[in-house]
Scaffold this motif. Structure first.
Motif, PDB file in Angstrom:
ATOM      1  N   PRO A   1       0.828  -1.218   0.000  1.00 41.11           N
ATOM      2  CA  PRO A   1       0.000   0.000   0.000  1.00 41.11           C
ATOM      3  C   PRO A   1       0.856   1.259   0.000  1.00 41.11           C
ATOM      4  CG  PRO A   1      -0.880  -1.608   1.547  1.00 41.11           C
ATOM      5  CD  PRO A   1       0.443  -2.155   1.079  1.00 41.11           C
ATOM      6  N   GLY A   2       0.432   2.248  -0.760  1.00 43.42           N
ATOM      7  CA  GLY A   2       1.154   3.510  -0.872  1.00 43.42           C
ATOM      8  C   GLY A   2       2.090   3.591  -2.052  1.00 43.42           C
ATOM      9  N   MET A   3       2.361   2.460  -2.721  1.00 42.35           N
ATOM     10  CA  MET A   3       3.222   2.484  -3.907  1.00 42.35           C
ATOM     11  C   MET A   3       2.588   3.323  -5.017  1.00 42.35           C
ATOM     12  SD  MET A   3       4.718  -1.353  -4.469  1.00 42.35           S
ATOM     13  CE  MET A   3       6.135  -1.940  -3.551  1.00 42.35           C
ATOM     14  N   ALA A   4       3.447   3.972  -5.792  1.00 41.99           N
ATOM     15  CA  ALA A   4       2.960   4.727  -6.944  1.00 41.99           C
ATOM     16  C   ALA A   4       2.395   3.774  -7.995  1.00 41.99           C
ATOM     17  CB  ALA A   4       4.081   5.562  -7.543  1.00 41.99           C
ATOM     18  N   ALA A   5       1.266   4.158  -8.580  1.00 47.00           N
ATOM     19  CA  ALA A   5       0.626   3.353  -9.619  1.00 47.00           C
ATOM     20  C   ALA A   5       0.147   4.287 -10.718  1.00 47.00           C
ATOM     21  CB  ALA A   5      -0.542   2.570  -9.043  1.00 47.00           C
ATOM     22  N   SER A   6       0.138   3.792 -11.944  1.00 49.58           N
ATOM     23  CA  SER A   6      -0.341   4.578 -13.073  1.00 49.58           C
ATOM     24  C   SER A   6      -0.919   3.638 -14.117  1.00 49.58           C
ATOM     25  CB  SER A   6       0.785   5.429 -13.677  1.00 49.58           C
ATOM     26  OG  SER A   6       1.794   4.584 -14.206  1.00 49.58           O
ATOM     27  N   PHE A   7      -1.649   4.207 -15.064  1.00 45.66           N
ATOM     28  CA  PHE A   7      -2.228   3.366 -16.115  1.00 45.66           C
ATOM     29  C   PHE A   7      -2.517   4.190 -17.353  1.00 45.66           C
ATOM     30  CE2 PHE A   7      -5.978   5.201 -14.248  1.00 45.66           C
ATOM     31  CZ  PHE A   7      -6.877   5.321 -15.299  1.00 45.66           C
ATOM     32  N   THR A   8      -2.644   3.489 -18.465  1.00 47.64           N
ATOM     33  CA  THR A   8      -3.130   4.061 -19.713  1.00 47.64           C
ATOM     34  C   THR A   8      -4.369   3.280 -20.122  1.00 47.64           C
ATOM     35  OG1 THR A   8      -1.714   2.596 -21.010  1.00 47.64           O
ATOM     36  CG2 THR A   8      -0.838   4.768 -20.451  1.00 47.64           C
ATOM     37  N   THR A   9      -5.173   3.887 -20.980  1.00 47.66           N
ATOM     38  CA  THR A   9      -6.362   3.218 -21.478  1.00 47.66           C
ATOM     39  C   THR A   9      -6.496   3.498 -22.973  1.00 47.66           C
ATOM     40  OG1 THR A   9      -8.767   2.933 -21.140  1.00 47.66           O
ATOM     41  CG2 THR A   9      -7.886   5.164 -20.913  1.00 47.66           C
ATOM     42  N   PRO A  10      -6.961   2.531 -23.754  1.00 41.29           N
ATOM     43  CA  PRO A  10      -6.993   2.707 -25.215  1.00 41.29           C
ATOM     44  C   PRO A  10      -7.810   3.907 -25.684  1.00 41.29           C
ATOM     45  CG  PRO A  10      -7.328   0.398 -24.629  1.00 41.29           C
ATOM     46  CD  PRO A  10      -7.372   1.176 -23.356  1.00 41.29           C
ATOM     47  N   GLY A  11      -8.776   4.326 -24.882  1.00 41.36           N
ATOM     48  CA  GLY A  11      -9.614   5.449 -25.304  1.00 41.36           C
ATOM     49  C   GLY A  11      -8.892   6.780 -25.354  1.00 41.36           C
ATOM     50  N   TYR A  12      -7.759   6.898 -24.657  1.00 29.77           N
ATOM     51  CA  TYR A  12      -6.997   8.145 -24.627  1.00 29.77           C
ATOM     52  C   TYR A  12      -5.518   7.838 -24.877  1.00 29.77           C
ATOM     53  CZ  TYR A  12     -11.244   9.997 -22.500  1.00 29.77           C
ATOM     54  OH  TYR A  12     -12.536  10.365 -22.252  1.00 29.77           O
ATOM     55  N   PRO A  13      -5.145   7.586 -26.127  1.00 24.39           N
ATOM     56  CA  PRO A  13      -3.748   7.236 -26.442  1.00 24.39           C
ATOM     57  C   PRO A  13      -2.784   8.319 -25.977  1.00 24.39           C
ATOM     58  CG  PRO A  13      -5.187   6.879 -28.344  1.00 24.39           C
ATOM     59  CD  PRO A  13      -6.003   7.627 -27.327  1.00 24.39           C
ATOM     60  N   GLY A  14      -1.675   7.894 -25.362  1.00 27.34           N
ATOM     61  CA  GLY A  14      -0.637   8.819 -24.932  1.00 27.34           C
ATOM     62  C   GLY A  14      -0.897   9.511 -23.627  1.00 27.34           C
ATOM     63  N   LYS A  15      -2.061   9.297 -23.015  1.00 26.30           N
ATOM     64  CA  LYS A  15      -2.366   9.949 -21.744  1.00 26.30           C
ATOM     65  C   LYS A  15      -2.231   8.949 -20.609  1.00 26.30           C
ATOM     66  CE  LYS A  15      -5.625  13.136 -19.587  1.00 26.30           C
ATOM     67  NZ  LYS A  15      -6.859  13.938 -19.768  1.00 26.30           N
ATOM     68  N   ARG A  16      -1.701   9.396 -19.471  1.00 30.47           N
ATOM     69  CA  ARG A  16      -1.478   8.510 -18.324  1.00 30.47           C
ATOM     70  C   ARG A  16      -2.090   9.121 -17.060  1.00 30.47           C
ATOM     71  NH1 ARG A  16       1.639   4.161 -16.966  1.00 30.47           N
ATOM     72  NH2 ARG A  16       2.382   4.052 -19.127  1.00 30.47           N
ATOM     73  N   TRP A  17      -2.737   8.284 -16.267  1.00 28.73           N
ATOM     74  CA  TRP A  17      -3.313   8.685 -14.989  1.00 28.73           C
ATOM     75  C   TRP A  17      -2.520   8.040 -13.857  1.00 28.73           C
ATOM     76  CZ3 TRP A  17      -6.172   8.229 -19.334  1.00 28.73           C
ATOM     77  CH2 TRP A  17      -7.117   9.230 -19.621  1.00 28.73           C
ATOM     78  N   SER A  18      -2.446   8.730 -12.721  1.00 32.43           N
ATOM     79  CA  SER A  18      -1.627   8.235 -11.612  1.00 32.43           C
ATOM     80  C   SER A  18      -2.419   8.204 -10.316  1.00 32.43           C
ATOM     81  CB  SER A  18      -0.387   9.125 -11.424  1.00 32.43           C
ATOM     82  OG  SER A  18       0.404   9.123 -12.592  1.00 32.43           O
ATOM     83  N   GLY A  19      -1.977   7.321  -9.408  1.00 33.76           N
ATOM     84  CA  GLY A  19      -2.572   7.221  -8.078  1.00 33.76           C
ATOM     85  C   GLY A  19      -1.623   6.474  -7.162  1.00 33.76           C
ATOM     86  N   LYS A  20      -2.124   6.049  -5.998  1.00 35.13           N
ATOM     87  CA  LYS A  20      -1.328   5.288  -5.045  1.00 35.13           C
ATOM     88  C   LYS A  20      -2.080   4.026  -4.654  1.00 35.13           C
ATOM     89  CE  LYS A  20       1.438   9.037  -3.089  1.00 35.13           C
ATOM     90  NZ  LYS A  20       2.662   8.509  -3.694  1.00 35.13           N
ATOM     91  N   LEU A  21      -1.354   2.923  -4.616  1.00 34.79           N
ATOM     92  CA  LEU A  21      -1.952   1.627  -4.306  1.00 34.79           C
ATOM     93  C   LEU A  21      -2.666   1.688  -2.956  1.00 34.79           C
ATOM     94  CD1 LEU A  21      -0.210  -1.796  -4.854  1.00 34.79           C
ATOM     95  CD2 LEU A  21      -1.671  -1.403  -2.888  1.00 34.79           C
ATOM     96  N   ARG A  22      -3.935   1.296  -2.943  1.00 32.14           N
ATOM     97  CA  ARG A  22      -4.724   1.330  -1.706  1.00 32.14           C
ATOM     98  C   ARG A  22      -4.823  -0.021  -1.026  1.00 32.14           C
ATOM     99  NH1 ARG A  22     -10.286   0.306  -1.091  1.00 32.14           N
ATOM    100  NH2 ARG A  22     -10.708   0.663  -3.290  1.00 32.14           N
ATOM    101  N   GLN A  23      -5.074  -1.084  -1.802  1.00 28.37           N
ATOM    102  CA  GLN A  23      -5.374  -2.364  -1.171  1.00 28.37           C
ATOM    103  C   GLN A  23      -5.097  -3.521  -2.119  1.00 28.37           C
ATOM    104  OE1 GLN A  23      -9.531  -2.822  -0.234  1.00 28.37           O
ATOM    105  NE2 GLN A  23      -9.188  -4.464   1.237  1.00 28.37           N
ATOM    106  N   VAL A  24      -4.573  -4.602  -1.535  1.00 27.35           N
ATOM    107  CA  VAL A  24      -4.458  -5.869  -2.251  1.00 27.35           C
ATOM    108  C   VAL A  24      -5.497  -6.808  -1.661  1.00 27.35           C
ATOM    109  CG1 VAL A  24      -2.978  -7.827  -2.804  1.00 27.35           C
ATOM    110  CG2 VAL A  24      -1.994  -5.533  -2.664  1.00 27.35           C
ATOM    111  N   ILE A  25      -6.445  -7.258  -2.470  1.00 31.98           N
ATOM    112  CA  ILE A  25      -7.462  -8.192  -1.984  1.00 31.98           C
ATOM    113  C   ILE A  25      -6.782  -9.536  -1.720  1.00 31.98           C
ATOM    114  CG2 ILE A  25      -9.668  -9.300  -2.464  1.00 31.98           C
ATOM    115  CD1 ILE A  25      -9.818  -6.272  -2.179  1.00 31.98           C
ATOM    116  N   PRO A  26      -6.839 -10.053  -0.475  1.00 36.62           N
ATOM    117  CA  PRO A  26      -6.002 -11.206  -0.118  1.00 36.62           C
ATOM    118  C   PRO A  26      -6.557 -12.562  -0.528  1.00 36.62           C
ATOM    119  CG  PRO A  26      -7.190 -10.435   1.803  1.00 36.62           C
ATOM    120  CD  PRO A  26      -7.525  -9.485   0.688  1.00 36.62           C
ATOM    121  N   ILE A  27      -7.567 -12.613  -1.355  1.00 44.43           N
ATOM    122  CA  ILE A  27      -8.069 -13.892  -1.862  1.00 44.43           C
ATOM    123  C   ILE A  27      -7.980 -13.881  -3.385  1.00 44.43           C
ATOM    124  CG2 ILE A  27      -9.585 -14.365   0.089  1.00 44.43           C
ATOM    125  CD1 ILE A  27     -11.914 -13.292  -1.550  1.00 44.43           C
TER     126      ILE A  27
END
Length: 368
Positions: A223-249
């Motif tokens: 938790p707290g690690m930097a995370a980012s992603f891209t999505t095909p609908g917006y080529p070349g654009k990246r969004w960022s956030g911080k890891l909140r939770q790992v579901i343990p199952i």
């Protein structure tokens, strides 16, 4: 660190200068990441239900509408007939009349009991007359209490019915956007029926990313690690956030009968312009480690490590001489590696094995 220098024999005068495929050591930033596919989903949302049984009179919003908290959404005509309210009023009037009558009888019974009590003190009445008066007064008091309790019960029921009749307007508990709507004019609804929400309201200013991470990578996430992603609908654009939770199952259907397990990892991203929508696919990166202003070598300049974990590389100097070096690396990814020792900024490293050119005897003697 000593470097063995191999002097290449000079090519014939008529031959063209030898060409070498090299990559250059430069300074820069490097990140070690875990990559995973993901999906966007709603972060904050509520389902609204009818609070009274009845028929949908009017639907006041549509899918996609932006609404405010406490805004009217659906108007419901209650199934409770007006006759019930009239019946409650009539029953209340009857109970009030019965109460007045019983209070009169109680006053009379208490007066009789008081008279019998005085006569008994003077030994001027029979014992059975005294007991009868006492019992009549007690019974009259109990009947008054019983009717009073019925009146209180009817008042409570009438209050509940009246509050229910005032809940004919379904209102939004939050500000947001209508993302689904099942209510239709003329539809019969029941109070708080779990299986049939009238509509769903979502706050689209923030979205949740659910990444599907393999078991051999999920142990590196915190938790707290930097995370980012891209999505095909917006080529070349990246969004960022911080890891909140790992579901343990593990995800359903994974990790069974020798299959690799996958786990859902969640983080949020701001979405002020509502560009992102629920269900969009995402290519997610979690930053496990990073280094700033490090010595970097393109990954194709490295071969396989030796038993000590060091890499053998060939460096080409300005005089077209090749020297073999052992290199220690730190962080690495599919594009580049961090150089901890063995190379300096500006060094040119041969891609692939050293050219198959034998040194001249003189060069061989000097190198020995």
């Amino acid at each position: 660190m000593l470097a063995q220098v191999t002097k290449l024999s000079a090519p014939p005068a008529s031959a063209a200068p030898a060409k070498f495929d090299t990559v250059t050591v430069r300074r820069g930033d490097i990140q070690q990441t875990v990559d995973a596919p993901g999906k966007l989903q709603l972060h904050k949302w509520v389902d609204t239900y009818a609070q009274i049984a009845g028929e949908v009179k009017d639907v006041l919003v549509a899918v996609g509408d932006t609404i405010q908290a406490d805004q009217a959404l659906v108007d419901i005509t209650p199934a409770q007939q007006p006759a019930k309210a009239a019946s409650n009023r009539a029953q209340m009037a009857r109970l009030q009349a019965d109460l007045a009558d019983q209070r009169g009888q109680l006053d009379f019974a208490q007066l009789q009991f008081k008279r019998q009590t005085q006569l008994k003190a003077q030994n001027a009445t029979r014992e059975d007359a005294f007991e009868s008066a006492r019992m009549n007064a007690s019974s009259a008091s109990a009947r008054v209490d019983a009717i009073t309790a019925q009146i209180h019960e009817l008042e409570a029921t009438s209050k509940i019915d009246e509050e229910a009749r005032q809940k004919t307007i379904v209102r939004s508990p939050i500000a947001g956007t209508v993302v689904s709507l099942t209510a239709r004019t003329g539809q019969m609804v029941a109070a708080a029926q779990p299986a049939a929400p009238l509509l769903r309201i979502a706050d689209l200013s923030e979205m949740t990313v659910a990444a599907r991470v393999a078991e051999n990578d999920v142990t590196r996430l915190r938790p707290g690690m930097a995370a980012s992603f891209t999505t095909p609908g917006y080529p070349g654009k990246r969004w960022s956030g911080k890891l909140r939770q790992v579901i343990p199952i593990p995800v359903d259907g994974t990790g069974e009968q020798g299959k690799q397990a996958f786990y859902i990892v969640l983080f949020e991203v701001k979405n002020p312009d509502h560009e992102l929508m629920s269900g969009m696919s995402a290519q997610v990166q979690f930053v496990v480690a990073q280094a700033r202003d490090a010595l970097l070598l393109p990954a194709n300049g490295l071969g396989a490590p030796d038993e000590d974990g060091l890499y053998n590389v060939n460096v080409l100097d300005a005089g077209q001489r090749v020297s073999a070096r052992k290199v220690k690396i730190g962080l690495h990814n599919s594009q580049q590696a961090q150089i901890l020792s063995g190379l300096a900024a500006g060094d040119k490293v041969l891609v692939g094995p050293a050219p198959n050119v034998l040194p001249t005897p003189a060069a061989a003697a000097s190198s020995s």
